[in-house]
Design a protein around this motif. Structure first.
Motif, short mmCIF file in Angstrom:
data_model
loop_
_atom_site.label_atom_id
_atom_site.label_comp_id
_atom_site.label_asym_id
_atom_site.label_seq_id
_atom_site.Cartn_x
_atom_site.Cartn_y
_atom_site.Cartn_z
N VAL A 328 0.89 -1.35 0.03
CA VAL A 328 -0.16 0.15 -0.11
C VAL A 328 0.76 1.19 0.05
CG1 VAL A 328 -1.76 1.13 1.19
CG2 VAL A 328 -1.80 -1.18 1.27
N ASN A 329 0.86 1.97 -1.14
CA ASN A 329 1.66 3.30 -1.17
C ASN A 329 0.83 4.59 -0.85
OD1 ASN A 329 0.24 3.94 -3.40
ND2 ASN A 329 1.47 3.04 -4.84
N LYS A 330 1.64 5.52 -0.72
CA LYS A 330 0.79 6.84 -0.38
C LYS A 330 -0.18 7.44 -1.02
CE LYS A 330 5.18 8.71 1.92
NZ LYS A 330 6.12 9.69 2.00
N SER A 331 -0.34 6.61 -2.27
CA SER A 331 -1.83 7.23 -3.07
C SER A 331 -2.95 6.74 -2.34
CB SER A 331 -1.72 6.57 -4.26
OG SER A 331 -1.48 4.99 -4.33
N GLN A 332 -2.92 5.91 -0.95
CA GLN A 332 -3.93 5.39 -0.39
C GLN A 332 -4.62 6.65 0.21
OE1 GLN A 332 -3.95 5.54 3.00
NE2 GLN A 332 -5.91 4.56 3.66
N ILE A 333 -3.66 7.73 0.82
CA ILE A 333 -4.14 8.97 1.26
C ILE A 333 -5.04 9.70 0.51
CG2 ILE A 333 -3.35 11.02 2.29
CD1 ILE A 333 -0.60 9.67 3.26
N LYS A 334 -4.80 9.77 -0.77
CA LYS A 334 -5.53 10.33 -2.00
C LYS A 334 -6.86 9.84 -2.06
CE LYS A 334 -5.34 12.07 -6.60
NZ LYS A 334 -4.68 11.87 -8.04
N TYR A 335 -6.82 8.39 -2.19
CA TYR A 335 -8.18 7.64 -2.33
C TYR A 335 -9.00 7.98 -1.12
CZ TYR A 335 -5.03 4.93 -5.61
OH TYR A 335 -3.90 4.72 -6.31
N LYS A 336 -8.37 7.74 0.09
CA LYS A 336 -9.33 8.14 1.10
C LYS A 336 -10.09 9.56 0.98
CE LYS A 336 -9.27 8.34 6.04
NZ LYS A 336 -8.52 8.14 7.46
N ARG A 337 -9.37 10.42 0.79
CA ARG A 337 -9.65 11.93 0.39
C ARG A 337 -10.75 12.05 -0.40
NH1 ARG A 337 -6.84 15.62 3.38
NH2 ARG A 337 -8.88 16.99 2.90
N GLU A 338 -10.67 11.20 -1.51
CA GLU A 338 -11.65 11.06 -2.71
C GLU A 338 -12.83 10.44 -2.29
OE1 GLU A 338 -8.75 10.85 -6.37
OE2 GLU A 338 -9.37 8.92 -5.92
N LEU A 339 -12.71 9.40 -1.38
CA LEU A 339 -13.93 8.91 -0.82
C LEU A 339 -14.79 9.90 0.47
CD1 LEU A 339 -12.64 5.34 -0.26
CD2 LEU A 339 -14.46 5.94 -2.05
N GLU A 340 -13.88 10.62 0.93
CA GLU A 340 -14.40 11.55 1.88
C GLU A 340 -15.22 12.53 1.14
OE1 GLU A 340 -10.80 11.12 5.52
OE2 GLU A 340 -10.94 12.76 3.97
N TYR A 341 -14.75 13.14 0.09
CA TYR A 341 -15.36 14.04 -0.69
C TYR A 341 -16.60 13.52 -1.21
CZ TYR A 341 -16.31 17.72 -4.35
OH TYR A 341 -17.12 18.62 -4.80
N LEU A 342 -16.67 12.45 -1.84
CA LEU A 342 -17.85 11.79 -2.19
C LEU A 342 -18.74 11.66 -1.05
CD1 LEU A 342 -19.89 10.19 -3.95
CD2 LEU A 342 -18.39 8.00 -3.79
N THR A 343 -18.58 11.23 0.26
CA THR A 343 -19.32 11.23 1.10
C THR A 343 -19.86 12.77 1.70
OG1 THR A 343 -17.97 9.33 2.05
CG2 THR A 343 -19.63 10.05 3.58
N ASP A 344 -19.09 13.36 1.35
CA ASP A 344 -19.47 14.91 1.87
C ASP A 344 -20.53 15.24 0.93
OD1 ASP A 344 -18.77 17.36 3.24
OD2 ASP A 344 -18.28 18.17 1.25
N ILE A 345 -20.51 15.21 -0.40
CA ILE A 345 -21.45 15.77 -1.38
C ILE A 345 -22.84 15.02 -1.27
CG2 ILE A 345 -19.73 16.94 -2.89
CD1 ILE A 345 -20.37 14.47 -4.85
N LEU A 346 -22.82 13.84 -0.52
CA LEU A 346 -23.94 13.32 -0.28
C LEU A 346 -25.18 13.88 0.49
CD1 LEU A 346 -22.84 9.39 -0.46
CD2 LEU A 346 -23.93 10.88 -2.27
#
Length: 346
Positions: A328-346
């Motif tokens: 698991v590389n550091k891109s996981q941090i980015k993926y997590k933020r993308e999921l947080e943003y999706l959850t936020d716009i719901l």
């Protein structure tokens, strides 16, 4: 003034900034994840979104796809004596198809320990028998139409909604998330009737863009099958589009980020289609309903194989998947933020 594409990318870039904060409020109560095409990352999205929603609100998660990919991800091979079919068939088709079980859901954290630490949430397992459900459902609906029984049509179309409302009330859940099949029929039709809003995953390819257009047209067109049946039921509200999630962005390029030409082209095409159906969105500009998720690469492979939500993965950890050692590389941090943003716009 920024174009729709520019605004979508700006929103995405802003969500990755250190000073961006997500909210915990929900715009709707019942959501379904639906697109009339398979292979776009729908169940992967539903799995990770189930985790994200359960962090801030008690959530009822339902697998309505007969392929049961979400069930496999959450229950990891465990058998469930009850599933959505065991309660849906008696509700729609009558007592000859069984007696609904008293308990139909499992505590999420009890069947997948990776969901520990969130709000008390529940899961209703999928049923492979739902492949045959559409023919029985529409036979019942046609009989109600022939009898000119508007109430019966409405009761059938709202059967899943009533099941969800009862279970949400019993388990004190404020949010429901349904994973649908890639076919508009049977349980997917009922999910649209049960939903306040739809989350539409769109892969960056031609067929997914066409499917997005078909989905929005079916929601909007008064002569579509969905709206014809709504009229036969005496009318019912059309679910809003809560989010359009561009999935697997960046899969066609080795460049970092989401600004490769192929991805930009497909995001722009998706926005132009959405803009034609702006009335389906609660946002003034449909661009604000777009979320971008990357091609999750090794993190996604580890998540899918180990049934671990991407936000639960730890940067630097190794897993052996199909004989290959992945990290698991550091891109996981980015993926997590993308999921947080999706959850936020719901």
């Amino acid at each position: 003034m920024a174009s729709g594409l520019d605004k979508i990318i700006e929103n995405h870039d802003h969500s990755l900034a250190d000073d961006w904060m997500a909210s915990s409020s929900r715009r709707y109560s019942r959501y379904c994840v639906s697109n009339l095409r398979g292979g776009i990352g729908k169940s992967t999205l539903s799995f990770n979104l189930s985790y994200m929603l359960s962090r801030s609100s008690s959530t009822l998660v339902v697998d309505l796809c007969p392929q049961r990919n979400l069930t496999e991800s959450i229950m990891r091979g465990q058998n469930s004596p009850v599933n959505i079919g065991s309660v849906l068939r008696p509700k729609v088709l009558g007592p000859a198809f069984g007696v609904p079980p008293e308990e139909i859901s499992h505590r999420l954290a009890s069947v997948n320990q990776n969901f520990l630490g969130g709000k008390k949430s529940y899961f209703i397992a999928g049923d492979s028998g739902l492949f045959a459900f559409p023919s029985s459902l529409y036979q019942q609906l046609q009989q109600a139409v022939i009898a000119n029984n508007t109430s019966a049509v409405k009761n059938i179309l709202f059967s899943l909604k009533e099941i969800l409302e009862d279970e949400m009330d019993d388990k004190k859940c404020s949010t429901a998330l349904m994973d649908c099949s890639p076919f508009y029929a049977g349980a997917t039709h009922l999910a649209w009737c049960a939903s306040d809003a739809i989350i539409i995953p769109v892969r960056v390819d031609v067929h997914s863009i066409d499917s997005l257009e078909l989905t929005l047209k079916m929601l909007s067109d008064k002569d579509s099958d969905f709206n014809i049946w709504a009229k036969r039921a005496g009318g019912m509200p059309t679910p809003k589009v809560a989010a359009i999630v561009m999935t697997m962005v960046g899969a066609r390029s080795h460049k970092k980020g989401v600004k490769d030409l192929a991805s930009r082209m497909y995001v722009e095409r998706a926005y132009k289609i959405a803009a034609q159906y702006a009335h389906l969105f609660d946002y003034d500009d449909p661009a604000d309903a777009f979320a971008i998720t990357d091609d999750f690469m090794s993190a996604g492979r580890i998540s899918g194989s180990e049934c671990i939500p991407i936000p639960q993965l730890q940067v630097g950890q190794f897993k052996t998947i199909n004989g290959k050692r992945l990290q698991v590389n550091k891109s996981q941090i980015k993926y997590k933020r993308e999921l947080e943003y999706l959850t936020d716009i719901l």
